[in-house]
Design a protein around this motif. Structure first.
Motif, PDB file in Angstrom:
ATOM      1  N   SER A  35       0.715  -1.350  -0.106  1.00  0.00           N
ATOM      2  CA  SER A  35      -0.008   0.050  -0.002  1.00  0.00           C
ATOM      3  C   SER A  35       0.965   1.184  -0.081  1.00  0.00           C
ATOM      4  N   ALA A  36       0.555   2.454  -0.535  1.00  0.00           N
ATOM      5  CA  ALA A  36       1.050   3.521  -0.726  1.00  0.00           C
ATOM      6  C   ALA A  36       1.165   4.237   0.670  1.00  0.00           C
ATOM      7  N   SER A  37       2.197   4.745   1.049  1.00  0.00           N
ATOM      8  CA  SER A  37       2.288   5.766   2.419  1.00  0.00           C
ATOM      9  C   SER A  37       2.167   6.957   1.890  1.00  0.00           C
ATOM     10  N   PRO A  38       1.594   7.898   2.712  1.00  0.00           N
ATOM     11  CA  PRO A  38       1.647   9.503   2.220  1.00  0.00           C
ATOM     12  C   PRO A  38       2.911   9.943   2.651  1.00  0.00           C
ATOM     13  N   ASP A  39       3.588  10.987   1.824  1.00  0.00           N
ATOM     14  CA  ASP A  39       4.668  11.827   2.469  1.00  0.00           C
ATOM     15  C   ASP A  39       4.662  12.269   3.850  1.00  0.00           C
ATOM     16  N   GLY A  40       5.998  12.148   4.405  1.00  0.00           N
ATOM     17  CA  GLY A  40       6.008  12.678   5.783  1.00  0.00           C
ATOM     18  C   GLY A  40       5.350  11.685   6.838  1.00  0.00           C
ATOM     19  N   ALA A  41       4.603  10.451   6.412  1.00  0.00           N
ATOM     20  CA  ALA A  41       4.333   9.387   7.606  1.00  0.00           C
ATOM     21  C   ALA A  41       5.607   9.046   8.174  1.00  0.00           C
ATOM     22  N   ALA A  42       5.508   8.974   9.533  1.00  0.00           N
ATOM     23  CA  ALA A  42       6.431   8.349  10.515  1.00  0.00           C
ATOM     24  C   ALA A  42       5.938   7.651  11.584  1.00  0.00           C
ATOM     25  N   VAL A  43       6.938   6.612  11.938  1.00  0.00           N
ATOM     26  CA  VAL A  43       6.375   5.985  13.359  1.00  0.00           C
ATOM     27  C   VAL A  43       7.661   6.169  14.288  1.00  0.00           C
ATOM     28  N   GLY A  44       7.608   5.885  15.625  1.00  0.00           N
ATOM     29  CA  GLY A  44       8.568   5.970  16.431  1.00  0.00           C
ATOM     30  C   GLY A  44       8.226   5.515  17.778  1.00  0.00           C
ATOM     31  N   PHE A  45       9.123   5.791  18.721  1.00  0.00           N
ATOM     32  CA  PHE A  45       8.874   5.346  20.248  1.00  0.00           C
ATOM     33  C   PHE A  45       8.415   6.854  21.018  1.00  0.00           C
ATOM     34  N   ALA A  46       7.647   6.650  21.698  1.00  0.00           N
ATOM     35  CA  ALA A  46       7.168   7.780  22.388  1.00  0.00           C
ATOM     36  C   ALA A  46       7.806   7.817  23.876  1.00  0.00           C
ATOM     37  N   ASN A  47       8.049   6.832  24.361  1.00  0.00           N
ATOM     38  CA  ASN A  47       8.583   7.021  25.920  1.00  0.00           C
ATOM     39  C   ASN A  47       9.954   6.328  26.028  1.00  0.00           C
ATOM     40  N   ILE A  48      10.782   5.967  24.974  1.00  0.00           N
ATOM     41  CA  ILE A  48      12.175   5.400  24.962  1.00  0.00           C
ATOM     42  C   ILE A  48      12.968   5.915  24.011  1.00  0.00           C
ATOM     43  N   ALA A  49      14.118   6.017  24.118  1.00  0.00           N
ATOM     44  CA  ALA A  49      15.071   6.621  23.142  1.00  0.00           C
ATOM     45  C   ALA A  49      16.465   5.789  23.084  1.00  0.00           C
ATOM     46  N   ASP A  50      17.128   6.307  22.259  1.00  0.00           N
ATOM     47  CA  ASP A  50      18.353   5.357  21.726  1.00  0.00           C
ATOM     48  C   ASP A  50      19.281   5.415  23.170  1.00  0.00           C
ATOM     49  N   GLY A  51      19.758   4.619  23.619  1.00  0.00           N
ATOM     50  CA  GLY A  51      20.546   4.721  24.564  1.00  0.00           C
ATOM     51  C   GLY A  51      20.103   4.645  25.951  1.00  0.00           C
ATOM     52  N   ASP A  52      18.961   4.458  26.143  1.00  0.00           N
ATOM     53  CA  ASP A  52      18.221   4.089  27.332  1.00  0.00           C
ATOM     54  C   ASP A  52      18.765   3.014  28.106  1.00  0.00           C
ATOM     55  N   VAL A  53      18.580   2.813  29.342  1.00  0.00           N
ATOM     56  CA  VAL A  53      19.038   1.842  30.375  1.00  0.00           C
ATOM     57  C   VAL A  53      17.671   1.694  30.991  1.00  0.00           C
ATOM     58  N   LEU A  54      17.220   0.164  30.718  1.00  0.00           N
ATOM     59  CA  LEU A  54      15.915  -0.014  31.057  1.00  0.00           C
ATOM     60  C   LEU A  54      15.806  -1.291  31.999  1.00  0.00           C
ATOM     61  N   PRO A  55      14.651  -1.495  33.033  1.00  0.00           N
ATOM     62  CA  PRO A  55      14.561  -2.754  33.616  1.00  0.00           C
ATOM     63  C   PRO A  55      14.228  -3.682  32.710  1.00  0.00           C
ATOM     64  N   PRO A  56      14.504  -5.044  33.226  1.00  0.00           N
ATOM     65  CA  PRO A  56      13.863  -6.330  32.172  1.00  0.00           C
ATOM     66  C   PRO A  56      12.610  -6.100  32.003  1.00  0.00           C
ATOM     67  N   VAL A  57      11.612  -5.600  32.483  1.00  0.00           N
ATOM     68  CA  VAL A  57      10.288  -5.194  32.163  1.00  0.00           C
ATOM     69  C   VAL A  57      10.028  -4.066  32.101  1.00  0.00           C
ATOM     70  N   PHE A  58       9.624  -3.324  30.967  1.00  0.00           N
ATOM     71  CA  PHE A  58       9.389  -2.367  30.577  1.00  0.00           C
ATOM     72  C   PHE A  58       8.319  -2.063  29.595  1.00  0.00           C
ATOM     73  N   SER A  59       7.624  -0.830  29.498  1.00  0.00           N
ATOM     74  CA  SER A  59       6.700  -0.477  28.501  1.00  0.00           C
ATOM     75  C   SER A  59       7.192   0.337  27.342  1.00  0.00           C
ATOM     76  N   VAL A  60       6.666   0.122  26.348  1.00  0.00           N
ATOM     77  CA  VAL A  60       7.008   0.715  25.102  1.00  0.00           C
ATOM     78  C   VAL A  60       5.628   1.362  24.521  1.00  0.00           C
ATOM     79  N   GLN A  61       5.652   2.495  24.193  1.00  0.00           N
ATOM     80  CA  GLN A  61       4.497   3.331  23.643  1.00  0.00           C
ATOM     81  C   GLN A  61       4.999   3.682  22.180  1.00  0.00           C
ATOM     82  N   PHE A  62       4.084   3.553  21.023  1.00  0.00           N
ATOM     83  CA  PHE A  62       4.204   3.779  19.865  1.00  0.00           C
ATOM     84  C   PHE A  62       3.959   5.107  19.315  1.00  0.00           C
ATOM     85  N   SER A  63       4.535   5.904  18.388  1.00  0.00           N
ATOM     86  CA  SER A  63       3.965   7.088  17.893  1.00  0.00           C
ATOM     87  C   SER A  63       3.833   6.878  16.527  1.00  0.00           C
ATOM     88  N   ILE A  64       2.964   7.720  15.877  1.00  0.00           N
ATOM     89  CA  ILE A  64       2.707   7.834  14.529  1.00  0.00           C
ATOM     90  C   ILE A  64       2.176   9.284  13.983  1.00  0.00           C
TER      91      ILE A  64
END
Length: 163
Positions: A35-64
């Protein structure tokens, strides 16, 4: 008369075989349609970032942005559902439905968050949006790969109201 019956059976088998081959080819073609995607469409992580140190159980929120979320099996233009790639060194074939594995998690109900349990160590995470048939869009809508470190010594994650 007996040879006519045998001929009829053979013709039926040939017809069914041709129909099955045609049908399977059509199914493969449809399943691999992006399926075609529109220009500028993006997904990412809302609550974690590159380099984060997290416990073995953690939540991940997706953004779009630039698109919407719809469950798998529901064909609505400019929508898709999330797939989380964990420790995937090479992207799967983007012209085919994404495989469901321990390293490619499907969120086909339209979920926008999850709780992960990962062993201690470094892990790569990437989001990839796919259409109603689990086939990535064209162009693909995917996040950058982030690397996190899971450690039992990491502090607990802040809740959504504790930021």
């Amino acid at each position: 008369m007996r040879s006519n019956g045998l001929l009829f059976v053979l013709l039926c088998i040939a017809g069914i075989s041709a129909w099955a081959q045609e049908g399977s080819g059509e199914a493969a073609r449809v399943a691999s349609q992006r399926s075609a995607s529109p220009d500028g469409a993006a997904v990412g992580f809302a609550n974690i970032a590159d380099g984060d140190v997290l416990p073995p159980v953690f939540s991940v929120q997706f953004s779009i942005t630039g698109m919407g979320i719809a469950p798998a099996g529901v064909e609505i233009e400019n929508t898709g559902h999330h797939h989380l790639l964990i420790d995937v060194a090479e992207l799967p074939d983007l012209d085919q439905p994404l495989p469901a594995t321990d390293n490619v998690l499907h969120f086909g109900k339209g979920q926008t968050r999850t709780e992960l349990t990962l062993p201690e160590g470094n892990h790569s995470l990437q989001l990839l949006l796919a259409n109603f048939e689990h086939v990535p869009h064209d162009p693909p809508v995917m996040s950058e790969v982030i690397t996190i470190t899971v450690s039992a010594d990491a502090p607990p994650q802040a809740g959504p109201d504790q930021d």
